[in-house]
Design a protein around this motif. Structure first.
Motif, mmCIF file in Angstrom:
data_model
loop_
_atom_site.group_PDB
_atom_site.id
_atom_site.type_symbol
_atom_site.label_atom_id
_atom_site.label_comp_id
_atom_site.label_asym_id
_atom_site.label_seq_id
_atom_site.Cartn_x
_atom_site.Cartn_y
_atom_site.Cartn_z
ATOM 1 N N ASN A 185 -50.391 5.279 -15.880
ATOM 2 C CA ASN A 185 -50.794 6.539 -16.399
ATOM 3 C C ASN A 185 -51.692 6.507 -18.069
ATOM 4 O OD1 ASN A 185 -51.295 8.583 -16.425
ATOM 5 N ND2 ASN A 185 -49.065 9.552 -17.440
ATOM 6 N N TYR A 243 -66.901 12.673 -5.777
ATOM 7 C CA TYR A 243 -65.109 13.770 -5.523
ATOM 8 C C TYR A 243 -65.076 14.554 -6.949
ATOM 9 C CZ TYR A 243 -61.001 15.400 -4.447
ATOM 10 O OH TYR A 243 -59.059 16.338 -4.475
ATOM 11 N N LEU B 294 -61.020 21.605 0.477
ATOM 12 C CA LEU B 294 -61.361 20.685 -0.380
ATOM 13 C C LEU B 294 -61.452 21.156 -1.838
ATOM 14 C CD1 LEU B 294 -62.866 18.022 -1.329
ATOM 15 C CD2 LEU B 294 -65.039 18.961 -0.088
ATOM 16 N N LEU B 295 -62.335 22.336 -1.965
ATOM 17 C CA LEU B 295 -62.334 23.422 -2.688
ATOM 18 C C LEU B 295 -60.788 22.924 -4.048
ATOM 19 C CD1 LEU B 295 -65.608 25.548 -1.734
ATOM 20 C CD2 LEU B 295 -65.832 23.230 -3.151
ATOM 21 N N GLY B 297 -58.873 21.636 -4.391
ATOM 22 C CA GLY B 297 -58.257 20.714 -4.677
ATOM 23 C C GLY B 297 -57.071 19.670 -4.008
ATOM 24 N N LEU B 298 -56.984 20.161 -2.836
ATOM 25 C CA LEU B 298 -55.462 19.463 -2.320
ATOM 26 C C LEU B 298 -55.862 18.947 -0.492
ATOM 27 C CD1 LEU B 298 -53.498 23.213 -1.998
ATOM 28 C CD2 LEU B 298 -52.518 20.398 -3.501
ATOM 29 N N ALA B 299 -57.077 18.574 -0.528
ATOM 30 C CA ALA B 299 -57.645 18.124 -0.160
ATOM 31 C C ALA B 299 -57.513 16.389 -0.177
ATOM 32 C CB ALA B 299 -59.092 18.174 1.098
ATOM 33 N N TYR B 300 -57.431 15.468 -1.047
ATOM 34 C CA TYR B 300 -57.516 14.777 -1.235
ATOM 35 C C TYR B 300 -56.537 14.529 -2.004
ATOM 36 C CZ TYR B 300 -61.230 14.355 1.586
ATOM 37 O OH TYR B 300 -62.193 14.403 3.144
ATOM 38 N N ASN B 301 -56.068 12.991 -2.437
ATOM 39 C CA ASN B 301 -55.977 12.604 -4.178
ATOM 40 C C ASN B 301 -56.906 13.296 -5.189
ATOM 41 O OD1 ASN B 301 -56.916 9.800 -4.059
ATOM 42 N ND2 ASN B 301 -55.804 9.202 -4.198
ATOM 43 N N MET B 302 -56.236 12.441 -6.202
ATOM 44 C CA MET B 302 -57.488 12.470 -7.512
ATOM 45 C C MET B 302 -58.353 11.986 -7.321
ATOM 46 S SD MET B 302 -54.956 10.405 -10.784
ATOM 47 C CE MET B 302 -56.402 11.306 -12.018
ATOM 48 N N HIS B 303 -58.529 10.634 -6.692
ATOM 49 C CA HIS B 303 -59.829 9.550 -6.264
ATOM 50 C C HIS B 303 -60.027 10.084 -5.814
ATOM 51 C CE1 HIS B 303 -56.911 7.591 -9.819
ATOM 52 N NE2 HIS B 303 -56.523 6.874 -8.940
ATOM 53 N N GLY B 304 -59.967 11.437 -4.661
ATOM 54 C CA GLY B 304 -60.719 11.847 -3.054
ATOM 55 C C GLY B 304 -60.217 10.724 -2.103
ATOM 56 N N LEU B 341 -52.873 25.475 -10.124
ATOM 57 C CA LEU B 341 -53.335 25.719 -12.202
ATOM 58 C C LEU B 341 -53.569 27.052 -12.732
ATOM 59 C CD1 LEU B 341 -56.448 23.557 -12.507
ATOM 60 C CD2 LEU B 341 -53.714 22.751 -13.253
ATOM 61 N N LYS B 344 -55.841 29.185 -7.755
ATOM 62 C CA LYS B 344 -57.331 28.565 -6.609
ATOM 63 C C LYS B 344 -57.881 27.290 -6.982
ATOM 64 C CE LYS B 344 -60.321 32.499 -7.743
ATOM 65 N NZ LYS B 344 -59.950 34.028 -8.682
ATOM 66 N N LEU B 345 -57.202 27.138 -8.280
ATOM 67 C CA LEU B 345 -56.943 25.616 -8.243
ATOM 68 C C LEU B 345 -55.532 24.432 -8.144
ATOM 69 C CD1 LEU B 345 -60.031 24.373 -10.871
ATOM 70 C CD2 LEU B 345 -59.441 23.654 -8.278
ATOM 71 N N GLU B 347 -54.004 20.495 -9.222
ATOM 72 C CA GLU B 347 -54.335 18.770 -10.287
ATOM 73 C C GLU B 347 -53.864 17.939 -9.405
ATOM 74 O OE1 GLU B 347 -54.396 19.451 -14.138
ATOM 75 O OE2 GLU B 347 -55.863 17.092 -13.973
ATOM 76 N N ALA B 352 -49.353 11.698 -14.446
ATOM 77 C CA ALA B 352 -49.115 11.814 -15.304
ATOM 78 C C ALA B 352 -47.407 12.759 -15.318
ATOM 79 C CB ALA B 352 -50.160 13.317 -15.825
#
Lengths: 477, 560
Positions: A185, A243, B294-295, B297-304, B341, B344-345, B347, B352
């Motif tokens: 981080n 992505y 996917l839309l 933001g829950l399908a993958y980790n932050m790096h896709g 958030l 809808k979205l 993160e 962090a």
């Protein structure tokens, strides 16, 4: 293309570009391999010997649709693989005994244990090697891999920094550091490291993508977007970057673009998944073990050969070739050894074998060309060098060898000069200038010849040959 | 002079350092979470089996979850352990069964499996408890490899197998999570049945690496869609997987949880997939679902990256009024915390917040967003254990048996790994799978039960020493389902406002939390409790005392 890529990869590994260096960027892939499909695909009852027999090699190659499903058969497979591994260990153990005080055998042993997932033993050997020579990058890279597996990112960074101390321009290292800093981080520090990586590897889609991720972590979405875009420009198949673009475009309120990128992401991801599945199906544990052992034998052979023990080198190379008949690095090493021993026919047979495998390999072509010159088979040599130029147009070697051939046989002299000029343009070395000088002379261009040899001398002022040649041309002019 | 100064400074340091250490230790003692291993004292003798006999079938690795629920309506939570069954080639003298342990209080349990009639001998993977027939007691649904089982609670301490008449056997699939939800707000609970990959003995894929046998992964088998059953209100169910939109998405289902993530009053479905994109099925309020993983933001980790996703829980870790998701994954991946958030979205805030601390080297499974120290924010428990029982032979940076992980919420949106300082319960080294959490001894704090593959379970008593307050709320639906599954509760005490929901099925293919537990810190009064029932009805109770167990009945408020 696929075979060529495979050949180049194998060659790269054999040349000491340690496989470990690829570990972090492709960590997920490696891990999937570790947890995924490792299917021993050997027909039931296939005889299997520790130091495999050449005539049986074909039957131990991956065979679609077959898998060893019984416990008894698995037992045979395990025993066979254990025999290969034991023999490999024996060879490296002897290598260490034969070259005490030399770090290379220790690194080979470390690499052998690393490839078996034995980090504990591997670490012991890498550390012994580093005691002898603390400036061995392969050892640091391998040790960093173990740190990463244990989530010790800070220590991994220390290892990569040690590599950079030795080789400040080493590729990938700053990329690894950047990625580890992201895991810690520390996105701002990650950007700093990744930007250094971009300087040494300007076409790294991965680095731009990681910079994008770092800016995304910092909530600087415009900058993140710029870098993700740069990443997909270099590699339009980079799913991570799509992505990232989808995510930051959503954040920036650009819904249309976000949707567009999500579709690209889905497409690329689905394709990659299918490829991964296909790779898993193809995976053959026995053959992979043999390939790894073969690599060890090639490395061991190189050490014996360098130290003058040609006989042992040859034995090991033959053993490697039996274990992995398509190991181009091994075959080239063997061909080179035969050529230098004056066994030109044997060398030619090996080059023919490589050709028969439909593998296009730069070193193979250059070596084969040189061998053809030795045997005064100039047409074959010419074809090989032309093919080398076609295969690697940005490498000066093909131009250089073909120019030399034409100058030697006094053919196509004008073209020879052009080829020498191209070699110089690609790589301004003394030897290339000297070649150009010779081509100029043969084409009656005295001034050009003088200028070229002057540059060669500038680059290597101590070279007496160049000095003599320079004096001669000056007198002639 | 230099020498004297040096001695003097050293002397000072010698005094200061112990003082600092003492202060740190005192701080730890005061606020620390302490989980004590009391397994041996509980009378629980259950030993998990995964059916293995050396063939290394994939189903062995993902077995199993467990449940905490009050089967006898005596006010405390009983334990239902799932068990494997002998797989092809495995011989046993006596078939293992699932096991029900009655909570006798004071951390003593009695095996009542036989008399209750819940000793299913199927290969159990997932479980959920719910009063599907609204008759006042909790029934059990078991998601097996092979036909599933629905046990109806007869209300007298016994159960009846009503699978066939209810129509929920679900074929011969490899099960995963099971979850009850009222998807269409009709007052009865529908059933979501998670499915793992298509595995049969015939398509078993033996694997090895470096000649060492290992278990296959989910990508070695075809994926399949999950199933959804609508409760017909008469004790039977209808498979509505196709018309609901659920069947349109194939995956390799694992843990799941149903929750109203977008605060629109209906219950959505979160189901994880092993090494594939995770699903979020958004409910349109009528039981029709759209997959929006996917839309959102829950399908993958932050790096896709797709994760080897295992278990999931939801809770509002930062008390901002939105339910967040925390989920577990494979080794060389961290666990993931997704911050909601805006409904809808989401993160991925793992890095962090520190919510992945210590998890990277391990395969992680059961989990809970649980306030162990009653300080008003949710901590995280993570059950760990590799799937490969011989991992040390081909990757000795990993281990099969491993300690679990406890991440303490520091109250500022961050987590700290306190596993090493949280009692002997966190030092147990086994290969854990399901994990469930509730106040087992009624002392006002949350305890834990963990199912360990091939071994005895771990039962952890919360011995944290603090003077924080709490409230525990049981819901009683009248128009809506009887236990308030899907109802949203908001508790406001001074500056602290917390939300939670009743879930049936969560963590790693497990079940817990029919009563909602809220830690309140030092706040001595609850200003307001608001319950929003499925369907929109609202009950509000004001000025409530702390440190008590409440029952809130729909339309009536607090009832005895």
């Amino acid at each position: 293309m696929e075979k060529r890529g495979k050949a180049i990869r194998i060659l790269a590994v054999a040349l000491g570009l340690c496989a470990a260096t690829a570990f972090f960027f492709s960590l997920k892939l490696l891990l999937n391999k570790a947890s995924g499909p490792q299917v021993p695909r050997v027909p039931a009852g296939t005889p299997y010997g520790g130091t495999a027999r050449a005539e049986e090699e074909e039957s131990s190659r991956p065979t679609e649709g077959l898998s060893s499903s019984s416990t008894e058969e698995s037992g045979h497979v395990e025993e066979g693989i254990a025999a290969v591994k034991n023999e490999e260990f024996r060879v490296v153990e002897k290598l260490i005994r034969d070259f005490p005080g030399n770090e290379n055998p220790l690194i080979i042993m470390g690499e052998m244990f690393r490839s078996r997932g034995d980090a504990v033993e591997a670490t012991k050997y890498y550390e012994r090697a580093l005691k002898i020579n603390p400036r061995r990058p392969e050892a640091h890279v391998a040790l960093s891999e173990f740190c990463i597996k244990e989530a010790n990112f800070a220590e991994a960074i220390t290892h990569w920094r040690k590599v950079l101390e030795v080789q400040p321009q080493a590729q990938l290292m700053n990329g690894y550091i950047g990625e580890a800093l992201l895991m810690l981080n520390k996105p701002a520090e990650a950007i700093e490291a990744l930007e250094k990586e971009v300087q040494v590897t300007p076409y790294s889609s991965r680095s731009y993508c990681l910079i994008g991720q770092a800016y995304q972590q910092l909530e600087e979405y415009d900058k993140a977007r710029e870098n993700y875009e740069a990443s997909v420009k270099i590699n339009p198949e980079n799913s991570d970057a799509y992505y990232g673009l989808m995510t930051v475009c959503t954040k920036l309120g650009d819904r249309d673009k976000a949707k567009e990128y999500s579709e690209s992401f889905r497409r690329v991801k689905a394709e990659a998944r299918e490829e991964l599945k296909a790779d898993k199906v193809k995976y053959d544990d026995i053959f992979e073990t043999q390939k790894r052992s073969a690599l060890t034998y090639v490395r061991a052979a190189q050490i014996y050969r360098l130290n003058g023990n040609v006989q042992t080198a040859e034995e090991l190379l033959n053993q490697a070739a039996r274990l992995d008949p398509e190991n181009v690095a091994c075959l080239l090493e063997l061909a080179s050894l035969y050529r230098k021993n004056g066994q030109q026919t044997k060398a030619l047979e090996i080059h023919a074998k490589i050709r028969g495998m439909a593998i296009e390999d730069l070193i193979d072509l250059l070596e084969f060309g040189a061998l053809s010159v030795d045997l005064q088979q100039f047409e074959d040599a010419e074809k090989a060098f032309r093919k080398a130029i076609e295969l690697a147009p940005q490498s000066p070697s093909g131009y250089q060898k073909l120019a030399l051939l034409y100058l030697t046989i006094k053919k196509e002299l004008a073209e020879a000069k052009g080829l020498a000029e191209k070699a110089v343009a690609l790589e301004e070395t003394a030897i290339n200038y000297s070649l150009l000088s010779r081509a100029c002379i043969m084409n009656g261009d005295g001034a050009g010849a003088l200028e070229a040899i002057r540059k060669a001398l500038e680059l290597e002022p101590q070279n007496r040959e160049y000095q003599r040649y320079y004096d001669l041309i000056r007198r002639m002019n | 002079m230099i020498g004297r100064a040096f001695v003097s400074n050293r002397g000072r340091a010698a005094v200061v350092v112990p003082m600092l250490l003492c202060a740190l230790a005192c701080a730890r003692t005061d606020g620390a979470i302490v989980l004590s291993n009391v397994t041996k004292e509980t009378g629980v003798t259950f030993i998990h089996t995964d059916g293995s006999g050396g063939q290394r079938y994939i189903v062995e690795t993902v077995c199993a979850g467990l449940a905490l629920f009050d089967y006898d309506n005596d006010g405390d939570e009983d334990i239902y352990f799932l068990n494997g069954a002998p797989l092809k080639g495995t011989k046993v003298s006596k078939p293992p069964t699932n096991a029900l342990y009655r909570n006798d209080g004071n951390f003593k349990f009695t095996d009542v499996t036989k008399e209750a009639g819940v000793g299913d001998t199927g290969f159990a993977l997932g479980v959920a408890a719910a009063d599907y027939d609204n008759d006042g007691d909790l029934d059990i649904y078991i998601n097996n490899y092979g036909p599933n089982v629905l046990y109806r609670n007869n209300g007298d301490g016994t159960f009846s197998d009503v699978t066939a008449e209810a129509g929920v056997a679900n074929g011969d699939k490899v099960g995963a999570a099971a979850m009850f939800l009222d998807m269409d707000k009709d007052g009865d609970l529908d059933l979501f049945v998670g499915n793992y990959v298509i595995f049969t003995y015939e398509n078993h894929s033996p694997q090895s690496t470096n000649g060492i046998p290992m278990y296959a992964g989910p990508m070695d088998y075809p994926s399949r869609p999950n199933d959804l059953y609508r409760n017909n209100g008469d004790g039977t169910f209808t498979n509505v997987s196709i018309e609901s939109g659920i069947a349109a998405h194939k995956g390799s289902g694992m843990g799941g949880v149903c929750a109203d993530y977008d605060n629109d009053g209906d219950t959505d479905i979160r189901i994880l997939n092993d090494v594939d994109s995770d699903f979020l099925f958004e409910n349109d309020g009528t039981g029709k679902f759209e997959e929006v993983g996917l839309l959102s933001g829950l399908a993958y980790n932050m790096h896709g990256k797709p994760m080897g996703s295992m278990g999931v829980d939801c809770g509002d870790y930062d008390n901002d009024g939105w339910l967040d998701f925390f989920q577990t994954s494979y080794n060389k991946e961290t666990t993931l915390l997704y911050k909601n958030l805006n409904g809808k979205l989401f993160e991925d805030v793992t890095l962090a917040t520190g919510a992945g601390e210590g998890t990277y080297p391990h395969v992680t499974w059961g989990t809970g967003l649980v306030d162990f120290d009653n300080d008003g924010d949710k901590d995280i428990f993570v059950a760990c254990g590799h799937i490969q029982d011989n991992i040390e032979l081909f990757d000795n940076t990993g281990t099969y048996l491993v300690e679990n992980i406890l991440l303490m919420n520091t109250g500022d949106g961050k987590f700290v790994n306190v596993s090493k300082e949280s009692g002997d319960g966190m030092k147990v080294k086994l290969s854990s799978r399901g994990a469930v959490f509730d106040d087992l001894d009624g002392d006002g704090d949350i305890d834990a039960v963990i199912l360990n593959s091939r071994r005895e379970p771990t039962i952890l008593r919360n011995d944290s020493q603090n003077s924080n307050h709490w409230v525990r709320i049981r819901l009683r639906g009248v128009k809506t389902n009887r236990d308030g599954v899907g109802a949203r509760v908001k508790v406001t005490a001074g500056d602290l406002a917390q939300i939670d929901e009743v879930h049936s099925g969560r963590s790693y293919q497990s079940h817990y939390g029919m009563c909602l537990h809220f830690g309140l810190g030092k706040r001595e009064k609850i200003d307001r409790i608001k319950v929003r029932w499925i369907g929109g009805g609202v009950d509000v109770i004001e000025n409530v005392a702390v440190d008590q167990r409440l029952t809130i009945t729909e339309g009536k408020g607090v009832t005895p």
